[in-house]
Design an enzyme around this catalytic site. Structure first.
Site, PDB file in Angstrom:
ATOM      1  CD  GLN A 317      -1.313  -0.047   3.674  1.00 27.94           C
ATOM      2  OE1 GLN A 317      -1.964  -1.088   3.739  1.00 27.94           O
ATOM      3  NE2 GLN A 317      -1.434   0.920   4.564  1.00 27.94           N
ATOM      4  N   GLY A 343      12.723  18.768  15.995  1.00 28.14           N
ATOM      5  CA  GLY A 343      13.751  19.134  16.955  1.00 28.14           C
ATOM      6  C   GLY A 343      13.698  18.274  18.186  1.00 28.14           C
ATOM      7  N   GLY A 344      13.302  18.878  19.332  1.00 27.97           N
ATOM      8  CA  GLY A 344      13.318  18.160  20.591  1.00 27.97           C
ATOM      9  C   GLY A 344      14.697  18.200  21.228  1.00 27.97           C
ATOM     10  CD1 TRP A 345      17.915  15.779  25.507  1.00 28.95           C
ATOM     11  CD2 TRP A 345      17.576  17.891  26.163  1.00 28.95           C
ATOM     12  NE1 TRP A 345      18.909  16.101  26.396  1.00 28.95           N
ATOM     13  CE2 TRP A 345      18.725  17.402  26.820  1.00 28.95           C
ATOM     14  CE3 TRP A 345      17.172  19.209  26.418  1.00 28.95           C
ATOM     15  CZ2 TRP A 345      19.469  18.166  27.715  1.00 28.95           C
ATOM     16  CZ3 TRP A 345      17.911  19.968  27.312  1.00 28.95           C
ATOM     17  CH2 TRP A 345      19.036  19.454  27.935  1.00 28.95           C
ATOM     18  CG  ASP A 382       5.724  22.111  18.020  1.00 26.79           C
ATOM     19  OD1 ASP A 382       5.382  23.188  18.523  1.00 26.79           O
ATOM     20  OD2 ASP A 382       6.468  21.292  18.598  1.00 26.79           O
ATOM     21  CG  ASP A 384      10.528  20.804  21.078  1.00 27.90           C
ATOM     22  OD1 ASP A 384      11.298  21.489  21.779  1.00 27.90           O
ATOM     23  OD2 ASP A 384       9.816  19.903  21.533  1.00 27.90           O
ATOM     24  CD  GLU A 386      13.492  20.643  24.202  1.00 25.10           C
ATOM     25  OE1 GLU A 386      14.219  20.161  25.101  1.00 25.10           O
ATOM     26  OE2 GLU A 386      12.449  20.103  23.818  1.00 25.10           O
ATOM     27  CG  MET A 451       8.480  22.370  26.840  1.00 25.95           C
ATOM     28  SD  MET A 451       9.923  21.658  26.023  1.00 25.95           S
ATOM     29  CE  MET A 451      10.920  23.140  25.778  1.00 25.95           C
ATOM     30  CE1 TYR A 453       7.998  18.949  29.625  1.00 29.48           C
ATOM     31  CE2 TYR A 453       5.723  19.689  29.833  1.00 29.48           C
ATOM     32  CZ  TYR A 453       6.801  19.304  29.045  1.00 29.48           C
ATOM     33  OH  TYR A 453       6.675  19.297  27.677  1.00 29.48           O
ATOM     34  CD1 TRP A 591       7.284  13.695  27.593  1.00 28.78           C
ATOM     35  CD2 TRP A 591       7.157  14.566  25.542  1.00 28.78           C
ATOM     36  NE1 TRP A 591       8.142  12.994  26.800  1.00 28.78           N
ATOM     37  CE2 TRP A 591       8.086  13.502  25.542  1.00 28.78           C
ATOM     38  CE3 TRP A 591       6.904  15.250  24.348  1.00 28.78           C
ATOM     39  CZ2 TRP A 591       8.783  13.131  24.396  1.00 28.78           C
ATOM     40  CZ3 TRP A 591       7.605  14.869  23.220  1.00 28.78           C
ATOM     41  CH2 TRP A 591       8.529  13.832  23.250  1.00 28.78           C
TER      42      TRP A 591
END
Length: 610
Positions: A317, A343-345, A382, A384, A386, A451, A453, A591
């Protein structure tokens, strides 16, 4: 988000239907009885770059015993079998044949046997047959291809109780006989034409329709893409969400060790209580957006029980993986918007290069998000990072205007689509919020995911113990400005509108070990043991393994044995949502989904609290 790490893929599974077997003269199968009620399933057990481990499982799904078996398949020319065990494996060119050895030929009804091999090359098996028939248990028709996928259905004439569906015809080498019409993944009709009117529906209700073709040998082909239908009347459909954003992160790697699939959003009830999903993460490398994990994103084949639609993926598929599952989720819950988060950490180090040429970065992201294979899946992007002009996993020195310039370019390219960003919650004087022009950048975003937290954790191995997501300051807090209220206040003071700020919730706890006192502020010897990483554990585990002892600064804490944890509960989340409402915030996010209980109690608390 400190712990966004990519997990290694544990395995890949392909259930291979018959697809034009390449017959070979001289490969007699007189000793192998026809077995239309048996299946052969291939599992990729490991991948080490230039080689991989493969395993086949032959299962007797019929009512009578099988005395012997032969599995045949094709590999691309660059893929080969090396050593094999529990079967005799031979080949003629790219066509491979595996026959049982003396002791494992007989298979009782309901039983199965397996054999394995080590292979080289990147390819996957195709054109599989088992004892001359289809490996998916279909009819014994070697050499007859299944039909293609029909066109995506279109809906018309929608009423309170009915809808007319039409679709483009499928093709087949021997001819298409009829079409199965699937409603929410289950067959509701078989028709010989390319249209069908479904009656007896419920007013004000969401449905998802797709179709698959059958050929003259009754083989089914791939299921078409789905169309979402909402019947008129009834006042039903998705529950009202107001104007508050209720967003959750879905991690691409959660489908591996955590075994958390997009379908879990449905079974937990969470999908009906959210407005947005951030899919994490795309990579940022060489100044451009890039795929994070291609296997998880668009290649993994999900079985019927893992799939939102209840229909297994086919090997050929056009789109599989999480992207296809998100497409099915949106068909079932059309109010949900999905953003692709980059992105992200782990991957934020790539933003330094991106900031050197924001327009090129934005173009690369747009091209990736709008790839024709999945362009209907995503409603925006988005970012991100960091952290801009500050230190995270790596340190950035792009300057205070770099973030604003980057987002300006992204907004210019994405137009009216959603553009958001995950941002620091360091509300200390001279901290990360003060180092970047978040107010100037806010004109280009729909909202910031703040963020709130990971303020404190066992990276300070000896403590002091402290809640990782305090709503407010408290006597003895280890660092001033490290709390939600101070972070939000600093953004507002900088000029960011309150409605563009979302409050963040962690669906996990952070903890220390070697702790003797119940109250925060105790000393420790290191990180508490965790399922996937020391010092961190999912809420769904902690709620029973280490129940709460008390609450500090709006966040629960727990002391059990020598371990000390802090985490949010349904009660603390509701209080935080009330605070967010009082501050005029745009909503909340969390998260991430897999930390919640199987019935989604944290998502429920967040949704009802807003």
């Amino acid at each position: 988000m400190r712990f966004r790490h990519r997990a290694a893929a544990g395995f890949a599974i392909l259930v291979l239907p018959l697809a034009g077997i390449v017959g070979l003269s001289g490969h007699a199968q007189a000793s192998a009885e026809a077995a239309p009620t048996a299946t052969a399933t291939f599992t990729k057990t490991g991948d080490w770059g230039n080689g991989f481990g493969g395993n086949w499982t032959v299962k007797n799904t019929g009512a009578s015993a099988i005395s012997s078996w032969t599995v045949e398949w094709d590999f691309p020319s660059d893929t080969k079998v090396g050593s094999a065990w529990d079967a005799t494996v031979t080949n003629s060119g790219n066509h491979w044949t595996a026959k049982n050895v003396g002791w494992n030929g007989a298979i009782a009804p309901g039983a199965s046997v397996s054999f394995g091999f080590n292979g080289t090359g990147p390819g996957s098996p195709s054109n599989c047959t088992l004892n001359g028939g289809s490996c998916d248990g279909g009819p014994s028709v070697p050499g007859d291809n299944p039909p293609s996928a029909p066109g995506t259905p279109t809906a018309s004439g929608v009423t309170d109780t009915s809808v007319k569906l039409s679709w483009g015809a499928a093709t087949d080498d021997k001819g298409v006989k009829n079409y199965d019409v699937l409603r929410d993944g289950k067959k509701v009709a078989t028709v010989t034409t390319t249209s069908y009117t479904d009656n007896g529906l419920t007013a004000g209700t969401d449905y998802s329709y797709s179709v698959q073709a059958r050929d003259t040998a009754d083989q089914t082909g791939p299921v078409s893409a789905s169309v979402a239908v909402h019947t008129t009347g009834g006042g039903g459909g998705n529950p009202p969400t107001g104007d508050k954003v209720k967003l959750g992160y879905f991690t691409e790697w959660g489908i591996y060790g955590r075994n958390y699939n997009v379908k879990n959003l449905v079974t937990s009830g969470s999908a009906s209580k959210i407005t947005h999903i951030n899919y994490a993460f795309g990579n940022v490398t060489g100044g451009k957006c890039a795929i994070g994990d291609s296997y998880a994103d668009y290649d993994k084949a999900f079985t019927a029980d893992q799939s939102v639609s209840g229909v297994a993926d086919n090997w050929d598929q056009p789109l599989r993986g999480n992207f296809n599952q998100l497409r099915q989720l949106k068909a079932k819950y059309p109010n949900i918007k999905v953003l692709y988060s980059f992105g992200g950490w782990t991957w934020s180090g790539g933003f330094a290069d991106a900031a050197k040429n924001p327009a090129a970065f934005a173009q690369s992201c747009y091209d990736l998000v709008h790839d024709p294979r999945w362009s209907d899946v995503f409603d925006g992007i988005d970012i991100d990072w960091e952290y801009p002009n500050a230190c995270g996993l790596t340190c950035d020195s792009s300057g205070p205007a770099a973030f604003k310039n980057l987002l300006a370019a992204v907004r210019a390219k994405f137009g009216k689509e959603l553009v958001t960003a995950a941002t620091t919650a360091d509300g200390s004087a001279g901290g990360k919020i003060d180092l970047t022009d978040y107010a100037g950048a806010s004109q280009y975003v729909d909202w910031y995911n703040v963020m709130t937290y990971d303020f404190f954790g066992a990276w300070d191995a000896k403590g002091p113990t402290a809640p990782h997501s305090p709503l407010t300051s408290y006597d003895g807090i280890p660092k001033d400005g490290f709390n939600t209220a101070d972070a939000i206040a600093r953004y507002k003071a900088q000029g960011v509108p309150a409605k563009k700020l979302l409050l963040g919730i962690g669906f996990y706890g952070r903890g220390w070990t070697g702790v003797t006192q119940d109250a925060p502020g105790g000393t420790a010897t290191g990180a508490a043991p965790g399922t996937y990483e020391a010092g961190i554990e999912d809420y769904k585990v902690l709620k029973t393994s280490c129940p709460t002892t008390g609450t500090i600064a709006g966040t629960a804490y727990a002391h059990c044995g020598s371990n000390w944890w802090s985490y949010d509960t349904p009660a603390t989340i509701k209080s935080k949502m009330a605070w967010a409402n009082s501050q005029g915030l745009g909503g909340a996010f969390f998260w991430e989904f897999s930390g919640d209980t199987s019935n989604g109690e944290l998502v429920s608390a967040l949704s009802s609290g807003l």
